[in-house]
Structure formats: C-alpha cells, structure tokens
Design an enzyme around this catalytic site. Structure first.
Site, PDB file in Angstrom:
ATOM      1  N   HIS A  48      57.551 134.297  94.746  1.00  0.00           N
ATOM      2  CA  HIS A  48      56.881 133.746  93.166  1.00  0.00           C
ATOM      3  C   HIS A  48      55.480 134.016  93.436  1.00  0.00           C
ATOM      4  CE1 HIS A  48      60.721 131.049  93.516  1.00  0.00           C
ATOM      5  NE2 HIS A  48      60.610 131.503  92.536  1.00  0.00           N
ATOM      6  N   GLN A 165      68.857 140.864  86.327  1.00  0.00           N
ATOM      7  CA  GLN A 165      68.221 139.636  85.729  1.00  0.00           C
ATOM      8  C   GLN A 165      67.247 140.183  84.580  1.00  0.00           C
ATOM      9  OE1 GLN A 165      67.137 135.465  86.713  1.00  0.00           O
ATOM     10  NE2 GLN A 165      65.351 136.014  86.945  1.00  0.00           N
ATOM     11  N   SER A 197      63.444 136.961 101.029  1.00  0.00           N
ATOM     12  CA  SER A 197      64.207 136.033 100.114  1.00  0.00           C
ATOM     13  C   SER A 197      63.888 134.436 100.940  1.00  0.00           C
ATOM     14  CB  SER A 197      65.473 136.359 100.075  1.00  0.00           C
ATOM     15  OG  SER A 197      66.447 135.468  99.728  1.00  0.00           O
ATOM     16  N   SER A 198      64.222 133.320 100.319  1.00  0.00           N
ATOM     17  CA  SER A 198      64.308 132.108 100.878  1.00  0.00           C
ATOM     18  C   SER A 198      65.527 132.055 101.686  1.00  0.00           C
ATOM     19  CB  SER A 198      64.170 130.946  99.914  1.00  0.00           C
ATOM     20  OG  SER A 198      65.040 131.247  98.884  1.00  0.00           O
ATOM     21  N   ARG A 199      66.637 132.779 101.405  1.00  0.00           N
ATOM     22  CA  ARG A 199      67.764 132.717 102.199  1.00  0.00           C
ATOM     23  C   ARG A 199      67.547 133.177 103.636  1.00  0.00           C
ATOM     24  NH1 ARG A 199      72.769 133.875  98.169  1.00  0.00           N
ATOM     25  NH2 ARG A 199      71.968 132.617  96.490  1.00  0.00           N
TER      26      ARG A 199
HETATM   27  O1  PAF Z   1      65.038 133.879  88.560  1.00  0.00           O
HETATM   28  C1  PAF Z   1      64.960 132.686  88.273  1.00  0.00           C
HETATM   29  O2  PAF Z   1      64.294 131.664  88.918  1.00  0.00           O
HETATM   30  C2  PAF Z   1      65.554 132.044  86.823  1.00  0.00           C
HETATM   31  O3  PAF Z   1      66.714 132.791  86.721  1.00  0.00           O
HETATM   32  C3  PAF Z   1      64.520 132.110  85.726  1.00  0.00           C
HETATM   33  C4  PAF Z   1      63.996 133.368  85.342  1.00  0.00           C
HETATM   34  C5  PAF Z   1      63.304 131.317  86.054  1.00  0.00           C
HETATM   35  C6  PAF Z   1      65.106 131.404  84.682  1.00  0.00           C
HETATM   36  O4  PAF Z   1      65.581 130.163  84.787  1.00  0.00           O
END
Ligand code: PAF
Length: 293
Positions: A48, A165, A197-199
């Site tokens: 993030h 996604q 990854s957090s995993r």
């Molecule tokens: O990747 C994520 O953390 C979620 O799928 C997102 C994009 C924040 C939508 O809830």
C-alpha cells in the site's frame, strides 16, 4: 480550507462522512488540482505504501480510503476475521505524509437507497480468482466506483499484483464512463523474486525460498513468448512448475483486456497469471510476457 494547506503541511485530515470529505475536496476540484485515490481495506503494508508514494509523486493531493467492503467477501467468517489495525494504519499514513484518509461506515457507503451499478464484467469475473469467489469482483466494482464518484479523483492507484482486479476496475470505469485514470503500480519483490505480500509472514524460511518457483515459472514464460504458441508455452510452464512442492491452483496465459486464455497468438500485454498453495498459504502473482505497446 485553502488549497495549499494540505500540500504544504501534509497534516493527515480524517473524514468519515461523504459531505465533509466532499466539502474539503471542493477547493481542489475548483482549482483543477490532481487528486489521487488509493483505495484500501486497511491493514496497510509496504505494498500500500508503494501505491501511496507513487500517488504522492504524481498528484497534488492524495486520498487513501480505508473500508473493509462487505460486498466483496464470499463468506462472513472471512469478513469478520479481516484484520482491522486502524491505529497502526493512521500512524503509517502520517509517516508517509498522506493528505486525507476517508474511513466511512458501511451505512455511509451503502445507504438504504443504494443501487448496484450496472456493469457487465463477464467473462473476466468468472475466470481465475473469480472461479471460487462468485460476486467478489462485482463487490469490488461497486465499492471502487462509489469512491470514484465521491472523491472524483483524476488518478486511482492499484497494485498490479491483483492483475484481475486492475482489469475489472479499468473495465468498470470504461463502462460507467468515469473520467479516472487507473494506474497499476508494479509489484514489489523479495530478492528471490517472490512477490511481497502480508501472507509471506506465514511462510517458513524454507517455504519462502521454495515459493520463488512462482517467479521463476513466470520468467520462463517470458523467455518462451513468441518462440512458440501461448498454448505450448503454458504446457511448458506447467511442466517446469511441477518439479516443486507447491500445489498449483491455476496458471493461465491471458489477453490483458478480456482475461480470456490465449492459445494461438500472442497479443500486446499478454500476461501469465498464477495462484498456488505453499503449504496452507495461497499465493498469487502475474507477469507481462509481451510488452504492451
Ligand atoms: O484490493 C483491495 O484492497 C480491495 O479489493 C479494494 C480495491 C480496496 C476494494 O475494496
């Protein structure tokens, strides 16, 4: 609030309701400042932070949303167990000079009169991650478009590690005609290539080493691109992957826009996507095999 305040002092402004955040954003819209959005479900980690860093470089003001979206979970146990670490998240955001954080309630995001958006995501929501998670991508498409409408960002940042996604969000924005640029941010990797990854915290030292087969298999796919057909390359990649202790869930070579499997021809942006279990831990990754020109 004057437009320069947030940028110069980078004090983290926190909002929980739509009216207040829209009021705070109005001066930025009016003065045509570039607003960047980083949607998250909290439990923030270095992935993030890399989205936030890129957004900070490219935008005048950055909004991070923290919202554990119930509509994208297939089972209520997963939703209840999703980590909620709001104090740590806020400390991290402050440390990274994030400008605005939006932490709405479920009722704020989905009021009683909320109507699901009308998008057709088929077949891209039915393959790979969609196979075991019916309705998941519809939930993602709804929440993300809701934030696009509330925050009206010019740019929105998503990790490329969740390739499906990213594709679903791009398609949603296209079908709803939302004027937002979707910016996929490159996957961070450990020195052996394993996607961060957090995993990964749940893997032993030995497993961390073994899990690098995922990256090696994807790289092998890159070597094979254009030397043979995608179908043949996929068979070779699967055979290469087989000689290890991870359990393959899926491996596919897909068109980056439709996510349909490619058999005969390579197209710009052809991508290999993989999910595999390393012990109990499910890992996903992907790699662009052919440059997207
Ligand atoms: O990747 C994520 O953390 C979620 O799928 C997102 C994009 C924040 C939508 O809830």
């Amino acid at each position: 609030m004057p437009v320069c305040d947030i940028k110069e002092h980078s004090i983290l402004e926190r909002f929980e309701d739509i009216n207040s955040i829209r009021k705070a954003l109005k001066p930025f819209w009016d003065s045509k400042k570039i607003i960047g959005l980083v949607p998250t479900m909290g439990a923030l980690h270095e992935g993030h932070i890399s989205l936030l860093k890129q957004a900070k470089q490219e935008c005048d003001v950055v909004v991070v949303t923290i919202f554990v979206n119930p509509t994208q979970f297939n089972n209520s146990g997963d939703l209840d167990n999703y980590p909620r670490t709001i104090d740590e998240d806020l400390a991290l955001l402050r440390g990274e000079n994030c400008d605005i954080v939006f932490i709405p309630s479920v009722e704020e995001v989905y009021p009683k009169d909320y109507e699901n958006i009308k998008v057709d995501l088929s077949p891209m929501d039915e393959v790979m991650e969609g196979v075991h998670r019916p309705g998941h991508f519809e939930g993602v498409a709804n929440v993300v478009s809701r934030f696009f409408k509330i925050i009206e960002p010019q740019k929105a940042y998503f990790g490329r590690k969740d390739f499906q996604q990213v594709t679903v969000v791009e398609e949603t924005a296209r079908q709803l005609n939302l004027p937002v640029e979707i910016v996929p941010v490159e996957t961070l990797r450990a020195s052996n290539g394993l996607a961060l990854s957090s995993r990964n915290k749940r893997l032993s030292g030995d497993e961390l080493e073994k899990a690098s087969i995922i990256y090696r298999t994807l790289n092998y796919g890159k070597e094979l691109a254009h030397q043979t057909s995608p179908k043949d390359a996929l068979e070779k990649m699967k055979a290469y992957f087989e000689n290890n202790s991870l359990e393959l869930e899926y491996l596919d070579i897909v068109d980056p826009n439709s996510l349909e499997s490619l058999n005969q021809y390579w197209v710009p942006g052809t991508t290999a996507c993989i999910a595999a279990f390393c012990g109990e831990v499910r890992l996903i990754d992907n790699m662009e095999l052919v440059p997207n020109d």
